[in-house]
Design a protein around this motif. Structure first.
Motif, mmCIF file in Angstrom:
data_model
loop_
_atom_site.group_PDB
_atom_site.id
_atom_site.type_symbol
_atom_site.label_atom_id
_atom_site.label_comp_id
_atom_site.label_asym_id
_atom_site.label_seq_id
_atom_site.Cartn_x
_atom_site.Cartn_y
_atom_site.Cartn_z
ATOM 1 N N SER A 47 122.937 -17.182 134.541
ATOM 2 C CA SER A 47 122.040 -16.760 133.452
ATOM 3 C C SER A 47 120.676 -16.038 134.115
ATOM 4 C CB SER A 47 121.686 -17.524 132.334
ATOM 5 O OG SER A 47 121.107 -18.749 132.937
ATOM 6 N N THR A 72 124.677 -16.525 128.647
ATOM 7 C CA THR A 72 123.893 -15.686 128.388
ATOM 8 C C THR A 72 122.394 -16.035 128.576
ATOM 9 O OG1 THR A 72 124.034 -16.299 126.205
ATOM 10 C CG2 THR A 72 125.619 -14.526 126.627
ATOM 11 N N SER A 73 122.127 -17.360 128.661
ATOM 12 C CA SER A 73 120.794 -18.001 128.925
ATOM 13 C C SER A 73 121.117 -19.259 129.576
ATOM 14 C CB SER A 73 120.082 -18.185 127.491
ATOM 15 O OG SER A 73 120.858 -19.175 126.741
ATOM 16 N N HIS A 75 122.846 -21.301 126.706
ATOM 17 C CA HIS A 75 123.987 -20.631 125.950
ATOM 18 C C HIS A 75 124.920 -20.129 126.875
ATOM 19 C CE1 HIS A 75 126.187 -20.011 122.352
ATOM 20 N NE2 HIS A 75 126.721 -19.002 122.891
ATOM 21 N N CYS A 106 129.915 -11.131 128.374
ATOM 22 C CA CYS A 106 128.767 -11.148 127.362
ATOM 23 C C CYS A 106 127.901 -9.802 127.904
ATOM 24 C CB CYS A 106 128.011 -12.216 127.128
ATOM 25 S SG CYS A 106 128.965 -13.742 126.554
ATOM 26 N N ASP A 121 125.247 -9.067 126.214
ATOM 27 C CA ASP A 121 124.010 -9.600 126.196
ATOM 28 C C ASP A 121 124.204 -10.967 125.175
ATOM 29 O OD1 ASP A 121 124.025 -8.836 123.405
ATOM 30 O OD2 ASP A 121 122.995 -6.968 124.002
ATOM 31 N N SER A 122 122.965 -11.615 124.808
ATOM 32 C CA SER A 122 123.053 -12.653 124.029
ATOM 33 C C SER A 122 123.442 -12.531 122.334
ATOM 34 C CB SER A 122 121.655 -13.332 124.022
ATOM 35 O OG SER A 122 120.535 -12.391 123.457
ATOM 36 N N SER A 123 123.677 -11.181 122.146
ATOM 37 C CA SER A 123 124.212 -11.057 120.813
ATOM 38 C C SER A 123 125.572 -10.510 120.681
ATOM 39 C CB SER A 123 123.251 -10.097 120.114
ATOM 40 O OG SER A 123 123.290 -8.922 120.890
#
Length: 261
Positions: A99, A157-158, A161, A219, A221-223
Motif C-alpha cells: 500500500s 489499497t491502504s 484494507h 484496485c 484506488d480505495s473506492s
C-alpha cells in the motif's frame, strides 16, 4: 520478473528487466543467481525502492535442488539487491501487495494439494521489505478442511484494507469420487490482514453456473476494484451436457465488505 528455460543447476530460472523511460525500452537488471520467483512477487516505487519475494535455489545433500523462502529489496530501481530478513517459515512467498513503499503484506503458500500450493500463513513488513514478521491471521483457513484455500491474487489499497481472491479446491480424490468444481472466493480485511471476511460474489447468470476462480483482483484506488471471474458448470449440471462450459466475466465493485456488483 520473467522466466528463462529451467536449469537443473542451483541457479535462478528468472530474470528481471528494467525501464527508465516509461516502458519504451527495457534492459536487463540484476538478481542474485540463486533467486527464483513465481513472477507475481515484485513491487517497485517511483523513489527507486523495490522488493521481490520468492525462493532461493540451492543444491541439497542428495545432489538435487531444493528451494527455500527468500526475499530481497533494492534502493536503486533494481540495479543491486540485498537479502531481507524473514521469519523461519517453510512456505512459498509469492502473493505480495504494497500500500506504500514501506508497508506490504504477503500471503504464504505451503502444503500441496492436487499439485497446487494452499494457504499457509501471512507475513508483513513496515520497512519496505527489509524485514518481515509473521501475522496470526484469522479467516483465511477454510472451515471445511477437505476444500483448502488457494490464494490467487492480493491487492491492498491502504495499510489496513486489502482484498484477496482465491478458490477452494472442489475435489481432492484424484478421480476416485464424483467431480466437484472449484469454488471462487473473495476475502477482505480492514485491520491490516489480522482478520479476513468473505465477500459475496455476484449471482451467477444461470443456476447451472458457478464461479470457480476470480483472478486477478486489482484496485484503481480505495473506492473501486476490478477482478476477472471465471464461470464454470456446476457439478449437478455436468451430466446433462457432453462438454464443460467456461466463461470469463469482468467484475467491479466499491470495496466495502458485502457490497458486490
Amino acid at each position: 520478473i520473467g522466466s528463462v528455460p529451467w536449469s537443473t543447476t542451483a541457479t535462478s530460472n528468472n530474470v528481471i528487466f528494467v525501464t527508465t523511460n516509461g516502458g519504451q525500452d527495457w534492459g536487463p537488471g540484476s538478481l542474485p543467481s540463486s533467486f527464483g520467483s513465481g513472477g507475481t512477487g515484485l513491487q517497485c516505487f517511483s523513489n527507486g525502492h523495490c522488493l521481490a519475494v520468492g525462493y532461493e535455489t540451492a543444491k541439497n545433500a542428495q545432489g538435487g535442488v531444493s528451494n527455500s523462502p527468500f526475499a530481497l529489496f533494492s534502493d536503486d530501481s533494481g540495479a543491486t539487491w540485498m537479502a531481507a530478513s524473514i521469519p523461519d517459515i517453510n512456505s512459498a512467498i509469492f502473493e505480495v501487495s504494497c500500500s506504500s513503499p514501506q508497508h506490504c503484506i504477503d500471503i504464504l503458500s505451503g502444503g500441496h494439494m492436487n499439485g497446487e500450493s494452499t494457504f499457509a500463513g501471512e507475513i508483513v513488513t513496515d520497512d519496505g521489505g527489509k524485514s518481515w514478521t509473521s501475522v496470526a491471521a484469522t479467516g483465511l483457513n477454510p472451515t471445511v478442511a477437505a476444500h483448502p484455500l488457494i490464494v490467487d491474487s492480493l491487492a491492498c489499497t491502504s495499510d489496513f484494507h486489502c482484498w484477496a481472491s482465491g478458490h477452494l479446491l472442489g475435489s481432492l480424490c484424484q478421480g476416485s469420487c464424483p467431480y466437484a468444481p472449484d469454488e471462487a472466493v473473495m476475502l477482505s480485511t480492514d485491520d491490516g490482514g489480522l482478520t479476513w471476511a468473505s465477500v459475496p460474489l455476484p449471482i451467477a447468470p444461470s443456476e447451472t453456473l458457478q464461479y470457480d476462480t476470480v483472478y486477478p483482483v486489482t484496485c484503481v484506488d480505495s473506492s473501486h476494484c476490478f477482478a476477472v471471474g471465471q464461470l464454470t458448470q456446476t457439478a449437478s449440471s455436468l451430466p446433462a451436457s457432453s462438454t464443460s462450459v467456461e466463461q470469463d466475466v469482468v467484475l467491479s465493485w466499491v470495496p466495502s465488505p458485502g457490497n458486490s456488483a
